[in-house]
Design a protein around this motif. Structure first.
Motif, PDB file in Angstrom:
ATOM      1  N   MET A  38       0.851  -1.188   0.000  1.00 18.65           N
ATOM      2  CA  MET A  38       0.000   0.000   0.000  1.00 18.65           C
ATOM      3  C   MET A  38       0.886   1.236   0.000  1.00 18.65           C
ATOM      4  SD  MET A  38      -2.706  -1.698  -0.083  1.00 18.65           S
ATOM      5  CE  MET A  38      -3.699  -0.234  -0.402  1.00 18.65           C
ATOM      6  N   SER A  39       0.713   2.099  -1.006  1.00 21.08           N
ATOM      7  CA  SER A  39       1.603   3.245  -1.139  1.00 21.08           C
ATOM      8  C   SER A  39       0.977   4.313  -2.030  1.00 21.08           C
ATOM      9  CB  SER A  39       2.914   2.764  -1.770  1.00 21.08           C
ATOM     10  OG  SER A  39       3.573   3.824  -2.422  1.00 21.08           O
ATOM     11  N   PRO A  40       1.163   5.595  -1.663  1.00 17.63           N
ATOM     12  CA  PRO A  40       0.632   6.658  -2.529  1.00 17.63           C
ATOM     13  C   PRO A  40       1.272   6.663  -3.915  1.00 17.63           C
ATOM     14  CG  PRO A  40       1.683   7.586  -0.555  1.00 17.63           C
ATOM     15  CD  PRO A  40       1.846   6.102  -0.478  1.00 17.63           C
ATOM     16  N   SER A  42      -2.479   2.433  -4.353  1.00 18.47           N
ATOM     17  CA  SER A  42      -2.777   3.615  -3.547  1.00 18.47           C
ATOM     18  C   SER A  42      -4.277   3.727  -3.357  1.00 18.47           C
ATOM     19  CB  SER A  42      -2.264   4.869  -4.270  1.00 18.47           C
ATOM     20  OG  SER A  42      -2.781   6.038  -3.646  1.00 18.47           O
ATOM     21  N   ILE A  43      -4.719   4.182  -2.185  1.00 16.23           N
ATOM     22  CA  ILE A  43      -6.158   4.429  -2.018  1.00 16.23           C
ATOM     23  C   ILE A  43      -6.503   5.897  -2.238  1.00 16.23           C
ATOM     24  CG2 ILE A  43      -6.502   2.434  -0.501  1.00 16.23           C
ATOM     25  CD1 ILE A  43      -6.903   4.590   1.782  1.00 16.23           C
ATOM     26  N   GLY A  44      -5.534   6.724  -2.561  1.00 16.08           N
ATOM     27  CA  GLY A  44      -5.862   8.125  -2.843  1.00 16.08           C
ATOM     28  C   GLY A  44      -4.649   9.017  -2.718  1.00 16.08           C
ATOM     29  N   ALA A  60      -5.230   1.782   4.757  1.00 18.54           N
ATOM     30  CA  ALA A  60      -5.295   1.587   3.299  1.00 18.54           C
ATOM     31  C   ALA A  60      -5.513   0.102   3.000  1.00 18.54           C
ATOM     32  CB  ALA A  60      -4.012   2.090   2.645  1.00 18.54           C
ATOM     33  N   TYR A 109       5.420   4.899   9.426  1.00 18.92           N
ATOM     34  CA  TYR A 109       6.455   5.941   9.401  1.00 18.92           C
ATOM     35  C   TYR A 109       6.741   6.351   7.955  1.00 18.92           C
ATOM     36  CZ  TYR A 109       6.891   3.560  13.857  1.00 18.92           C
ATOM     37  OH  TYR A 109       6.617   2.944  15.044  1.00 18.92           O
ATOM     38  N   TYR A 115      -3.253  11.254  -0.866  1.00 19.83           N
ATOM     39  CA  TYR A 115      -3.039  11.869   0.428  1.00 19.83           C
ATOM     40  C   TYR A 115      -2.111  10.942   1.196  1.00 19.83           C
ATOM     41  CZ  TYR A 115      -6.991   8.719   0.715  1.00 19.83           C
ATOM     42  OH  TYR A 115      -7.810   7.638   0.542  1.00 19.83           O
ATOM     43  N   ILE A 116      -1.506  11.468   2.260  1.00 25.57           N
ATOM     44  CA  ILE A 116      -0.526  10.679   3.003  1.00 25.57           C
ATOM     45  C   ILE A 116      -1.110  10.256   4.341  1.00 25.57           C
ATOM     46  CG2 ILE A 116       1.822  10.643   3.964  1.00 25.57           C
ATOM     47  CD1 ILE A 116       1.749  10.978   0.944  1.00 25.57           C
ATOM     48  N   LEU A 117      -1.089   8.960   4.593  1.00 28.42           N
ATOM     49  CA  LEU A 117      -1.535   8.408   5.874  1.00 28.42           C
ATOM     50  C   LEU A 117      -0.320   8.235   6.780  1.00 28.42           C
ATOM     51  CD1 LEU A 117      -3.697   5.600   4.229  1.00 28.42           C
ATOM     52  CD2 LEU A 117      -4.578   7.686   5.287  1.00 28.42           C
ATOM     53  N   THR A 118      -0.573   7.998   8.089  1.00 34.31           N
ATOM     54  CA  THR A 118       0.565   7.735   8.979  1.00 34.31           C
ATOM     55  C   THR A 118       1.045   6.301   8.822  1.00 34.31           C
ATOM     56  OG1 THR A 118      -0.936   7.177  10.767  1.00 34.31           O
ATOM     57  CG2 THR A 118      -0.106   9.434  10.713  1.00 34.31           C
ATOM     58  N   GLY A 119       0.161   5.441   8.332  1.00 40.61           N
ATOM     59  CA  GLY A 119       0.552   4.050   8.109  1.00 40.61           C
ATOM     60  C   GLY A 119      -0.330   3.463   7.024  1.00 40.61           C
ATOM     61  N   GLY A 120       0.115   2.355   6.456  1.00 37.96           N
ATOM     62  CA  GLY A 120      -0.657   1.744   5.377  1.00 37.96           C
ATOM     63  C   GLY A 120      -1.771   0.823   5.867  1.00 37.96           C
TER      64      GLY A 120
HETATM   65  C1  4GS Z   1      -1.138   5.214   1.353  1.00 33.18           C
HETATM   66  C2  4GS Z   1      -2.085   5.712   0.432  1.00 33.18           C
HETATM   67  C3  4GS Z   1      -0.308   5.990   2.281  1.00 33.18           C
HETATM   68  C4  4GS Z   1       2.718   6.622   3.112  1.00 33.18           C
HETATM   69  C5  4GS Z   1       2.101   4.911   4.811  1.00 33.18           C
HETATM   70  C6  4GS Z   1       3.722   7.198   4.071  1.00 33.18           C
HETATM   71  C7  4GS Z   1       3.147   5.532   5.718  1.00 33.18           C
HETATM   72  C8  4GS Z   1       1.595   5.948   3.858  1.00 33.18           C
HETATM   73  N1  4GS Z   1      -1.145   3.879   1.214  1.00 33.18           N
HETATM   74  N2  4GS Z   1      -2.594   4.667  -0.208  1.00 33.18           N
HETATM   75  N3  4GS Z   1       4.233   6.147   4.955  1.00 33.18           N
HETATM   76  N4  4GS Z   1      -2.402   6.980   0.196  1.00 33.18           N
HETATM   77  N5  4GS Z   1       0.683   5.308   2.915  1.00 33.18           N
HETATM   78  O1  4GS Z   1      -0.509   7.170   2.434  1.00 33.18           O
HETATM   79  O2  4GS Z   1      -2.030   3.561   0.253  1.00 33.18           O
END
Ligand code: 4GS
Length: 184
Positions: free
Chosen positions: A24-26, A69-71, A81, A52, A73-78
């Motif tokens: 899971m990653s932006p 990616s689910i969108g 997601a 992190y 934007y930045i989450l604190t963890g995956g």
């Molecule tokens: C997403 C997202 C996300 C990226 C996880 C920074 C912690 C974080 N994962 N879709 N490090 N948007 N992950 O923001 O899937």
């Protein structure tokens, strides 16, 4: 803080999980209904989510088949997601939805936003359920739903309209859009 490669590999190999491994990653491919449906056809998938700043690139190179990616934007963890992906995918697995629900009938299955839905009572504080829905005329109801979905899509998500395959709108639907100022 970046997660090290060896603990990730140990966790991964110790898990015994298989199938395609998704991170899971932006930076990944944007999750969509079509992607969720594709994944639902696989026997098994494994989802890795970082926390992190993410995980050492070598762990990704060693075990990941696909990034999603689910969108934007930045989450604190995956983790969330991964839960969003799991929920969206599981709706397409037979038996997950109850008999009253359908994975097909909702938003996006025809490329349009969902029409509004109503239930009892027929009138509430002066707000009435649209007459046609009480009529029992299934063809008229289907027509109304499609036109209202189309109108909503034109107003809220014109980008979706632009992606409809050519010929997917009837003459009536095209004239409704023309009245709203859209051309196909
Ligand atoms: C997403 C997202 C996300 C990226 C996880 C920074 C912690 C974080 N994962 N879709 N490090 N948007 N992950 O923001 O899937």
């Amino acid at each position: 803080m970046v997660m090290q490669v060896q603990p990730i590999l140990d966790a991964f190999e110790g898990s015994g999980f298989g199938g395609d491994v998704i991170y899971m990653s932006p930076r990944g491919e944007m999750l969509s209904g079509d992607l969720a449906r594709e994944l639902s056809e696989k026997d098994e998938i494994t989802i890795l989510c970082g926390h992190y700043e993410g995980v050492d690139q070598r762990a990704l190179d060693a075990c990941i088949d696909e990034e999603i990616s689910i969108g934007d934007y930045i989450l604190t963890g995956g983790e969330l997601a991964a839960m969003v992906l799991t929920d969206a995918v599981s709706r397409f697995i037979p038996g997950v939805l109850g008999s009253g629900e359908s994975a097909e009938e909702e938003s996006f299955s025809d490329g349009l936003l969902e029409y509004p839905v109503y239930t009892k009572p027929a009138s509430w504080r002066g707000r009435d359920v649209p007459e046609v829905l009480l009529s029992g005329h299934h063809a008229e109801i289907a027509r109304w739903r499609r036109l209202v979905g189309l109108e909503r899509t034109a107003v809220r998500r014109p980008d979706l309209l632009a992606r409809l395959p050519p010929g997917s709108l009837s003459a009536e639907e095209r004239s409704v859009l023309a009245a709203l100022g859209y051309e196909q």
